[in-house]
Design a protein around this motif. Structure first.
Motif, PDB file in Angstrom:
ATOM      1  N   THR A 200       0.951  -1.558   0.132  1.00  0.00           N
ATOM      2  CA  THR A 200       0.098   0.426   0.247  1.00  0.00           C
ATOM      3  C   THR A 200       0.855   1.808  -0.269  1.00  0.00           C
ATOM      4  OG1 THR A 200       0.072   0.167   2.338  1.00  0.00           O
ATOM      5  CG2 THR A 200      -1.744  -0.983   1.670  1.00  0.00           C
ATOM      6  N   TYR A 201       0.181   2.471  -0.276  1.00  0.00           N
ATOM      7  CA  TYR A 201       0.742   3.834  -0.677  1.00  0.00           C
ATOM      8  C   TYR A 201      -0.142   4.866   0.314  1.00  0.00           C
ATOM      9  CZ  TYR A 201       3.948   7.593  -1.949  1.00  0.00           C
ATOM     10  OH  TYR A 201       4.253   8.760  -1.992  1.00  0.00           O
ATOM     11  N   PRO A 202      -0.044   4.835   1.819  1.00  0.00           N
ATOM     12  CA  PRO A 202      -1.163   5.540   2.867  1.00  0.00           C
ATOM     13  C   PRO A 202      -0.757   6.792   1.517  1.00  0.00           C
ATOM     14  CG  PRO A 202       0.359   3.959   3.757  1.00  0.00           C
ATOM     15  CD  PRO A 202       1.057   4.268   2.081  1.00  0.00           C
ATOM     16  N   THR A 203      -1.817   7.605   2.147  1.00  0.00           N
ATOM     17  CA  THR A 203      -1.681   9.546   1.797  1.00  0.00           C
ATOM     18  C   THR A 203      -1.214  10.193   2.631  1.00  0.00           C
ATOM     19  OG1 THR A 203      -4.183   8.760   1.163  1.00  0.00           O
ATOM     20  CG2 THR A 203      -3.465  10.945   1.332  1.00  0.00           C
ATOM     21  N   TRP A 204      -0.974   9.552   3.287  1.00  0.00           N
ATOM     22  CA  TRP A 204       0.051  10.516   4.850  1.00  0.00           C
ATOM     23  C   TRP A 204       1.025  10.634   4.264  1.00  0.00           C
ATOM     24  CZ3 TRP A 204       4.577   9.017   6.875  1.00  0.00           C
ATOM     25  CH2 TRP A 204       4.778   7.590   7.624  1.00  0.00           C
ATOM     26  N   ILE A 205       1.884   9.835   3.001  1.00  0.00           N
ATOM     27  CA  ILE A 205       3.118   9.951   2.731  1.00  0.00           C
ATOM     28  C   ILE A 205       3.436  10.808   1.069  1.00  0.00           C
ATOM     29  CG2 ILE A 205       5.241   8.751   1.652  1.00  0.00           C
ATOM     30  CD1 ILE A 205       4.268   6.076   2.810  1.00  0.00           C
ATOM     31  N   SER A 206       2.235  10.867   0.951  1.00  0.00           N
ATOM     32  CA  SER A 206       1.638  11.734  -0.255  1.00  0.00           C
ATOM     33  C   SER A 206       1.944  13.552   0.892  1.00  0.00           C
ATOM     34  CB  SER A 206       0.665  11.672  -0.711  1.00  0.00           C
ATOM     35  OG  SER A 206       1.004  10.395  -2.011  1.00  0.00           O
ATOM     36  N   VAL A 207       0.740  13.153   2.093  1.00  0.00           N
ATOM     37  CA  VAL A 207       1.151  14.951   2.746  1.00  0.00           C
ATOM     38  C   VAL A 207       2.239  14.958   3.338  1.00  0.00           C
ATOM     39  CG1 VAL A 207       0.234  16.037   4.504  1.00  0.00           C
ATOM     40  CG2 VAL A 207      -0.543  14.867   3.135  1.00  0.00           C
ATOM     41  N   VAL A 208       3.126  14.076   3.859  1.00  0.00           N
ATOM     42  CA  VAL A 208       4.558  14.645   3.894  1.00  0.00           C
ATOM     43  C   VAL A 208       5.697  14.432   2.717  1.00  0.00           C
ATOM     44  CG1 VAL A 208       6.739  13.994   5.509  1.00  0.00           C
ATOM     45  CG2 VAL A 208       4.726  12.818   6.029  1.00  0.00           C
ATOM     46  N   SER A 209       5.648  14.101   1.928  1.00  0.00           N
ATOM     47  CA  SER A 209       6.478  14.199   0.118  1.00  0.00           C
ATOM     48  C   SER A 209       5.774  15.571   0.279  1.00  0.00           C
ATOM     49  CB  SER A 209       6.189  13.411  -0.625  1.00  0.00           C
ATOM     50  OG  SER A 209       6.354  12.272   0.334  1.00  0.00           O
ATOM     51  N   ALA A 210       4.727  16.388   0.168  1.00  0.00           N
ATOM     52  CA  ALA A 210       3.954  17.449  -0.377  1.00  0.00           C
ATOM     53  C   ALA A 210       5.141  18.867   0.294  1.00  0.00           C
ATOM     54  CB  ALA A 210       2.123  17.990  -0.392  1.00  0.00           C
ATOM     55  N   LEU A 211       4.680  17.944   1.381  1.00  0.00           N
ATOM     56  CA  LEU A 211       5.702  19.886   2.225  1.00  0.00           C
ATOM     57  C   LEU A 211       6.682  19.414   2.542  1.00  0.00           C
ATOM     58  CD1 LEU A 211       3.690  18.745   5.711  1.00  0.00           C
ATOM     59  CD2 LEU A 211       3.577  20.624   4.109  1.00  0.00           C
ATOM     60  N   LEU A 212       7.500  18.141   2.016  1.00  0.00           N
ATOM     61  CA  LEU A 212       9.242  18.405   1.877  1.00  0.00           C
ATOM     62  C   LEU A 212       9.409  18.777   0.616  1.00  0.00           C
ATOM     63  CD1 LEU A 212      10.092  14.836   3.162  1.00  0.00           C
ATOM     64  CD2 LEU A 212      10.617  16.861   4.086  1.00  0.00           C
ATOM     65  N   PHE A 213       8.603  18.610  -0.203  1.00  0.00           N
ATOM     66  CA  PHE A 213       9.005  19.100  -1.991  1.00  0.00           C
ATOM     67  C   PHE A 213       8.702  20.766  -1.669  1.00  0.00           C
ATOM     68  CE2 PHE A 213       9.069  15.386  -3.120  1.00  0.00           C
ATOM     69  CZ  PHE A 213      10.667  14.683  -3.672  1.00  0.00           C
ATOM     70  N   SER A 214       7.548  21.501  -0.982  1.00  0.00           N
ATOM     71  CA  SER A 214       7.322  22.986  -0.554  1.00  0.00           C
ATOM     72  C   SER A 214       8.407  23.483  -0.091  1.00  0.00           C
ATOM     73  CB  SER A 214       5.860  23.274   0.331  1.00  0.00           C
ATOM     74  OG  SER A 214       4.922  22.657  -0.424  1.00  0.00           O
ATOM     75  N   GLY A 215       9.038  22.392   0.461  1.00  0.00           N
ATOM     76  CA  GLY A 215      10.086  23.421   1.072  1.00  0.00           C
ATOM     77  C   GLY A 215      11.259  23.213   0.302  1.00  0.00           C
ATOM     78  N   PHE A 216      11.350  22.313  -0.425  1.00  0.00           N
ATOM     79  CA  PHE A 216      12.453  22.331  -1.255  1.00  0.00           C
ATOM     80  C   PHE A 216      12.977  23.607  -2.474  1.00  0.00           C
ATOM     81  CE2 PHE A 216      13.747  18.214  -0.573  1.00  0.00           C
ATOM     82  CZ  PHE A 216      14.978  18.248   0.569  1.00  0.00           C
ATOM     83  N   ILE A 217      11.166  23.958  -2.023  1.00  0.00           N
ATOM     84  CA  ILE A 217      11.709  24.938  -3.804  1.00  0.00           C
ATOM     85  C   ILE A 217      11.386  26.176  -2.695  1.00  0.00           C
ATOM     86  CG2 ILE A 217       9.279  26.762  -4.993  1.00  0.00           C
ATOM     87  CD1 ILE A 217       8.291  23.560  -4.641  1.00  0.00           C
ATOM     88  N   GLY A 218      10.818  26.698  -1.927  1.00  0.00           N
ATOM     89  CA  GLY A 218      11.392  27.743  -0.928  1.00  0.00           C
ATOM     90  C   GLY A 218      13.252  27.585  -0.701  1.00  0.00           C
ATOM     91  N   TYR A 219      13.835  26.286  -0.199  1.00  0.00           N
ATOM     92  CA  TYR A 219      15.601  26.412  -0.514  1.00  0.00           C
ATOM     93  C   TYR A 219      16.518  26.652  -1.476  1.00  0.00           C
ATOM     94  CZ  TYR A 219      19.582  23.587   0.282  1.00  0.00           C
ATOM     95  OH  TYR A 219      21.601  23.659   0.631  1.00  0.00           O
ATOM     96  N   ASP A 220      15.455  25.913  -2.573  1.00  0.00           N
ATOM     97  CA  ASP A 220      16.235  25.668  -3.944  1.00  0.00           C
ATOM     98  C   ASP A 220      15.993  27.466  -4.491  1.00  0.00           C
ATOM     99  OD1 ASP A 220      17.651  23.391  -4.245  1.00  0.00           O
ATOM    100  OD2 ASP A 220      16.120  22.746  -4.467  1.00  0.00           O
ATOM    101  N   TRP A 221      14.969  28.562  -4.012  1.00  0.00           N
ATOM    102  CA  TRP A 221      15.085  29.480  -4.418  1.00  0.00           C
ATOM    103  C   TRP A 221      15.894  30.835  -3.836  1.00  0.00           C
ATOM    104  CZ3 TRP A 221      13.634  31.573  -8.833  1.00  0.00           C
ATOM    105  CH2 TRP A 221      12.953  33.473  -8.853  1.00  0.00           C
ATOM    106  N   ALA A 222      15.942  29.979  -2.625  1.00  0.00           N
ATOM    107  CA  ALA A 222      16.589  31.170  -1.665  1.00  0.00           C
ATOM    108  C   ALA A 222      18.361  30.707  -1.676  1.00  0.00           C
ATOM    109  CB  ALA A 222      16.806  30.721  -0.078  1.00  0.00           C
ATOM    110  N   LYS A 223      18.820  29.479  -2.633  1.00  0.00           N
ATOM    111  CA  LYS A 223      20.098  29.159  -2.614  1.00  0.00           C
ATOM    112  C   LYS A 223      20.184  30.208  -3.879  1.00  0.00           C
ATOM    113  CE  LYS A 223      21.956  27.342  -0.625  1.00  0.00           C
ATOM    114  NZ  LYS A 223      23.853  27.793   0.561  1.00  0.00           N
ATOM    115  N   ALA A 224      19.341  29.784  -5.030  1.00  0.00           N
ATOM    116  CA  ALA A 224      19.233  30.964  -5.821  1.00  0.00           C
ATOM    117  C   ALA A 224      20.105  32.068  -5.734  1.00  0.00           C
ATOM    118  CB  ALA A 224      18.191  30.872  -6.980  1.00  0.00           C
ATOM    119  N   GLN A 225      19.060  32.661  -5.098  1.00  0.00           N
ATOM    120  CA  GLN A 225      19.343  33.893  -4.943  1.00  0.00           C
ATOM    121  C   GLN A 225      21.103  34.467  -4.295  1.00  0.00           C
ATOM    122  OE1 GLN A 225      16.273  36.268  -6.887  1.00  0.00           O
ATOM    123  NE2 GLN A 225      16.714  33.925  -7.177  1.00  0.00           N
TER     124      GLN A 225
END
Length: 260
Positions: A200-225
């Protein structure tokens, strides 16, 4: 085609590409501010431009990053719209799809990293985009158009918000790279265990993953600047952000789809 197997394979492959994200690797170790985690992916020591030679204005630099990301999204949309059925029928074997996907993405990453010319780096970026486009086409096939549209809009809103936060709180985001990396590794391991043991692939894993990749967007943008504004760096960080956004979309798509 077994949707569950396809979805798992696609998600796992995408995670692998993120874990070896070239632009993020290069965004570490050369700033002279310590390692924030992603530099230890084992992909080698890369170095992006940190000198003023070839520099462009910050506004032009950010515009190029945005334009490259939009280009990737546009190409993926084109692939999904016109080649979805063809790709689903062609890649009846998951192994064939995975090999082609990995060949395009890994080959593209090598070119993005190794090329000294921004134009050649952009060519590598397009290989990555095509690889991800194939994955997206095969995944969205199994969701209703309304679900895909909703996931796309949510992804766009979250991306815009994280870019804004990454601009306002650059120092904070630059310090959470190690936390994001460790958490992502934990999610990947948990995902593998859940699939192998329970199937199985529980929905909560997708929720956590979405939060992590949201954080990576902010992180990579900050590093780009923080990086020197050059066309080469624009391609590198656009690649990194593109990978973050696609993974965010896939996880949001799963969440929205499971709730329908």
């Amino acid at each position: 085609m077994d949707f569950n197997n396809q979805s798992r394979n696609s998600n796992g492959a995408l995670y692998e590409s993120v874990m070896s994200n070239p632009a993020r690797n290069q965004a570490q170790g050369n700033y002279g501010q310590g390692n924030y985690g992603q530099a230890n992916y084992g992909q080698g020591n890369y170095s992006y431009t940190t000198v003023e030679e070839g520099s462009i204005s910050r506004r032009t630099y950010n515009f190029i990053i945005g334009l490259i990301i939009l280009w990737g999204v546009g190409v993926d949309t084109f692939i999904c719209w016109y080649f979805k059925d063809t790709l689903v029928n062609t890649f009846s074997s998951n192994w064939v799809y995975i090999l082609i996907y990995l060949g395009l993405v890994i080959g593209g990453m090598v070119i993005v990293n190794a090329a000294k010319s921004p134009a050649l780096s952009f060519l590598g970026y397009n290989l990555i985009v095509v690889g991800f486009g194939i994955t997206l086409a095969m995944v969205v096939e199994y969701y209703a158009p309304a679900v895909v549209t909703e996931a796309f809009l949510v992804t766009a809103i979250v991306t815009g918000l994280m870019l804004l936060l990454g601009t306002l709180w650059q120092e904070m985001f630059k310090k959470i790279g190690r936390i994001l990396l460790v958490a992502l590794i934990g999610v990947v391991i948990t995902e593998a265990i859940m699939i192998l043991i329970t199937g199985t692939y529980p929905t909560w894993i997708s929720v956590v993953s979405a939060l992590l990749f949201s954080g990576f967007i902010g992180y990579d943008w900050a590093k780009a600047q923080e990086a020197t504004a050059t066309p080469k760096n624009a391609v590198l960080f656009a690649t990194s952000l593109y990978v973050d956004i696609v993974n965010l979309f896939l996880n949001i798509l799963r969440i929205v789809g499971n709730n329908k």
